[in-house]
Enzyme design. Structure first.
Site, PDB file in Angstrom:
ATOM      1  N   CYS A 173       0.814  -1.228   0.000  1.00 36.85           N
ATOM      2  CA  CYS A 173       0.000   0.000   0.000  1.00 36.85           C
ATOM      3  C   CYS A 173       0.839   1.266   0.000  1.00 36.85           C
ATOM      4  O   CYS A 173       0.333   2.349  -0.294  1.00 36.85           O
ATOM      5  CB  CYS A 173      -0.935   0.018   1.209  1.00 36.85           C
ATOM      6  SG  CYS A 173      -2.254  -1.173   1.047  1.00 36.85           S
TER       7      CYS A 173
HETATM    8  C1  LIG Z   1     -11.045  -5.343   8.492  1.00 39.80           C
HETATM    9  C2  LIG Z   1     -11.814  -4.464   9.476  1.00 39.80           C
HETATM   10  C3  LIG Z   1     -12.783  -3.588   8.707  1.00 39.80           C
HETATM   11  C4  LIG Z   1     -12.624  -5.369  10.415  1.00 39.80           C
HETATM   12  O1  LIG Z   1     -13.282  -4.589  11.379  1.00 39.80           O
HETATM   13  P1  LIG Z   1     -13.215  -5.001  12.945  1.00 39.80           P
HETATM   14  O2  LIG Z   1     -14.059  -4.042  13.666  1.00 39.80           O
HETATM   15  O3  LIG Z   1     -11.772  -5.068  13.328  1.00 39.80           O
HETATM   16  O4  LIG Z   1     -13.925  -6.395  12.915  1.00 39.80           O
HETATM   17  P2  LIG Z   1     -13.466  -7.777  13.568  1.00 39.80           P
HETATM   18  O5  LIG Z   1     -12.671  -8.539  12.557  1.00 39.80           O
HETATM   19  O6  LIG Z   1     -12.864  -7.556  14.900  1.00 39.80           O
HETATM   20  O7  LIG Z   1     -14.871  -8.470  13.736  1.00 39.80           O
HETATM   21  C5  LIG Z   1     -15.876  -7.941  14.632  1.00 39.80           C
HETATM   22  C6  LIG Z   1     -17.080  -8.855  14.605  1.00 39.80           C
HETATM   23  O8  LIG Z   1     -17.735  -8.770  13.322  1.00 39.80           O
HETATM   24  C7  LIG Z   1     -17.852 -10.080  12.746  1.00 39.80           C
HETATM   25  N1  LIG Z   1     -17.680  -9.979  11.283  1.00 39.80           N
HETATM   26  C8  LIG Z   1     -16.512 -10.050  10.584  1.00 39.80           C
HETATM   27  N2  LIG Z   1     -16.767  -9.920   9.271  1.00 39.80           N
HETATM   28  C9  LIG Z   1     -18.103  -9.758   9.148  1.00 39.80           C
HETATM   29  C10 LIG Z   1     -18.957  -9.576   8.038  1.00 39.80           C
HETATM   30  N3  LIG Z   1     -18.470  -9.527   6.788  1.00 39.80           N
HETATM   31  N4  LIG Z   1     -20.278  -9.430   8.261  1.00 39.80           N
HETATM   32  C11 LIG Z   1     -20.778  -9.471   9.499  1.00 39.80           C
HETATM   33  N5  LIG Z   1     -20.028  -9.630  10.604  1.00 39.80           N
HETATM   34  C12 LIG Z   1     -18.694  -9.786  10.420  1.00 39.80           C
HETATM   35  C13 LIG Z   1     -16.771 -10.908  13.390  1.00 39.80           C
HETATM   36  O9  LIG Z   1     -17.111 -12.263  13.371  1.00 39.80           O
HETATM   37  C14 LIG Z   1     -16.754 -10.341  14.809  1.00 39.80           C
HETATM   38  O10 LIG Z   1     -17.814 -10.911  15.522  1.00 39.80           O
HETATM   39  P3  LIG Z   1     -17.697 -11.187  17.120  1.00 39.80           P
HETATM   40  O11 LIG Z   1     -17.503  -9.841  17.733  1.00 39.80           O
HETATM   41  O12 LIG Z   1     -18.988 -11.823  17.422  1.00 39.80           O
HETATM   42  O13 LIG Z   1     -16.500 -12.074  17.266  1.00 39.80           O
HETATM   43  C15 LIG Z   1     -10.863  -3.567  10.303  1.00 39.80           C
HETATM   44  O14 LIG Z   1     -10.194  -4.338  11.283  1.00 39.80           O
HETATM   45  C16 LIG Z   1      -9.822  -2.853   9.477  1.00 39.80           C
HETATM   46  O15 LIG Z   1     -10.119  -2.182   8.505  1.00 39.80           O
HETATM   47  N6  LIG Z   1      -8.563  -2.914   9.908  1.00 39.80           N
HETATM   48  C17 LIG Z   1      -7.472  -2.214   9.265  1.00 39.80           C
HETATM   49  C18 LIG Z   1      -7.078  -2.978   8.073  1.00 39.80           C
HETATM   50  C19 LIG Z   1      -6.059  -2.288   7.210  1.00 39.80           C
HETATM   51  O16 LIG Z   1      -5.844  -1.121   7.244  1.00 39.80           O
HETATM   52  N7  LIG Z   1      -5.405  -3.074   6.441  1.00 39.80           N
HETATM   53  C20 LIG Z   1      -4.486  -2.607   5.510  1.00 39.80           C
HETATM   54  C21 LIG Z   1      -4.799  -3.330   4.296  1.00 39.80           C
HETATM   55  S1  LIG Z   1      -3.753  -2.842   3.043  1.00 39.80           S
END
Ligand SMILES: CC(C)(COP(=O)(O)OP(=O)(O)OC[C@H]1O[C@@H](n2cnc3c(N)ncnc32)[C@H](O)[C@@H]1OP(=O)(O)O)[C@@H](O)C(=O)NCCC(=O)NCCS
Length: 373
Positions: A156
């Site tokens: 990125c």
């Molecule tokens: C990926 C991202 C959006 C996920 O959001 P989050 O708030 O961290 O979500 P989590 O993975 O902790 O999951 C939270 C809950 O949602 C659920 N969940 C995950 N994906 C889901 C989906 N597609 N639909 C519904 N629920 C979902 C999980 O099971 C979890 O449930 P629980 O609380 O019952 O265990 C976020 O972590 C993010 O953007 N991080 C930064 C990533 C980044 O910058 N990466 C660089 C890439 S180049």
């Protein structure tokens, strides 16, 4: 020392917009069919049922509403769930070459620069469609650019690292006009069957023209006051696809050959790293957060950008100060902060300061401080 200015930018946006609703519908259709296929094992407690995705989760967790992709049909087919991009003849312009030429031509026109006057082309992106010949060399030929060309990949942060390389080349006198192009086909490395990440990426290509101020003619210029890069090794974002897959006899279709991340960990570890990088860079230039009129941040997650902007400015950023484009484009890897810069800089007054900052796998982070002329 030579002054380096950004004189033009360009953006190629793919033709197909895919909203969260369509993506979730496909994901859930696949989940339903998988759970039906394994109904017996699930009933016997031998297998956990797959959980559905939801639009409300996607918007709340990431701020993403939609994304542009090169091919929507293949992604939205529950039997396939990956884009379908036809193979091209070796003699035809490659897909990344074509995206790159579209963005580059817009940037060159904005800069008032003829392709022949470019003396360095850098293709900087997360994934290159082949090992060699370099896409940059192909693009150099397609545009009729001069000098030399090379590809680079810092995930990125590829575009900001390339801006650093371009700035150094101009300052050192090895190039006068540099074209940095970031053709990101993120839909090809995204696992559309992974509930945690199936929604996060989109495709796009950006281009930037950087010039020695002494040879630039464009009226609109952003001077590069400085670049600062940081890296810290982490496996929290990883993709094991590589040329050794064939000889290690690992499964080339396995999920680890696509983008895999621990999103929450990335969030927690990268935000402080980036805020510290920007702070430190500003201090080296005798500047402070409240000197900035704009933060063109990497576009992965809306909450990440809110948090980083708050830490740098010492207060909440307004939507104008830290523009968000990921709502429409999703995460376009290295192109994201450049799309924000491309779309949200025209209103700045002469003398206004801003930072273009990207962050991602590696970990890697790149910061560029610019001032409107
Ligand atoms: C990926 C991202 C959006 C996920 O959001 P989050 O708030 O961290 O979500 P989590 O993975 O902790 O999951 C939270 C809950 O949602 C659920 N969940 C995950 N994906 C889901 C989906 N597609 N639909 C519904 N629920 C979902 C999980 O099971 C979890 O449930 P629980 O609380 O019952 O265990 C976020 O972590 C993010 O953007 N991080 C930064 C990533 C980044 O910058 N990466 C660089 C890439 S180049």
């Amino acid at each position: 020392m030579k002054q380096v200015v950004i004189t033009g930018t360009g953006l190629f946006t793919p033709p197909h917009a895919v909203g969260n609703a369509a993506l979730v519908e496909t994901f859930n259709a696949w989940v339903e069919s998988e759970n039906a296929r394994h109904a017996e094992a699930i009933a016997a407690g031998e297998r956990e049922p797959l959980q559905p995705s939801s639009e409300s989760f996607i918007v709340k967790a990431s701020g993403i509403h939609s994304r542009y992709v090169l091919d929507a049909e293949g992604i939205l087919d529950p039997e396939r769930m990956r884009p379908r991009l036809p193979v091209r003849d070796d003699d035809a312009l490659s897909i990344q070459g074509e995206m790159g030429a579209a963005a580059a031509n817009e940037a060159l026109e904005a800069a008032g620069v003829a392709a022949a006057d470019i003396d360095l082309v850098i293709v900087a992106c997360s994934n290159l469609e082949r090992a060699y010949p370099a896409v940059a060399v192909e693009l150099q030929a397609a545009l009729g650019a001069g000098g030399h060309a090379y590809d680079m990949n810092v995930a990125c942060s590829s575009a900001t690292f390339a801006i650093d390389a371009a700035t150094n080349a101009i300052r050192a006198g090895s190039a006068s006009r540099v074209l940095v192009v970031s053709p990101e086909i993120c839909s090809a490395h995204l696992n559309f069957r992974d509930r945690d990440s199936h929604f996060i990426f989109g495709d796009a290509c950006t281009a930037i023209v950087l010039e020695d101020d002494a040879v630039a003619t464009a009226e609109s210029r952003f001077e590069v006051l400085g670049t600062r890069l940081a890296t810290r090794f982490s496996n929290a974002i990883r993709n094991n696809a590589g040329f050794l897959n064939r000889v290690t006899d690992s499964d080339p279709q396995a999920a680890d050959k696509l983008f895999v991340q621990e999103g929450r960990r990335v969030f927690k570890e990268v935000c402080p790293l980036v805020a510290a990088l920007i702070d430190e860079h500003l201090a080296r230039l005798s500047l402070r957060g409240d000197d900035l009129s704009r933060l063109w941040l990497h576009q992965a997650n809306r909450h990440m950008n809110d948090l980083i902007a708050r830490r740098v400015l010492g207060r909440e950023a307004s939507p104008e100060e830290a523009p968000i484009i990921l709502d429409r484009y999703a995460n376009t890897s290295s192109a994201g902060s450049i799309i924000a810069f491309h779309l949200h800089r025209a209103d700045l007054a002469p003398g206004a300061l801003g930072v273009v900052c990207s962050f991602g796998a590696g970990y890697s982070a790149g910061n560029v401080v610019v001032r409107r002329r």
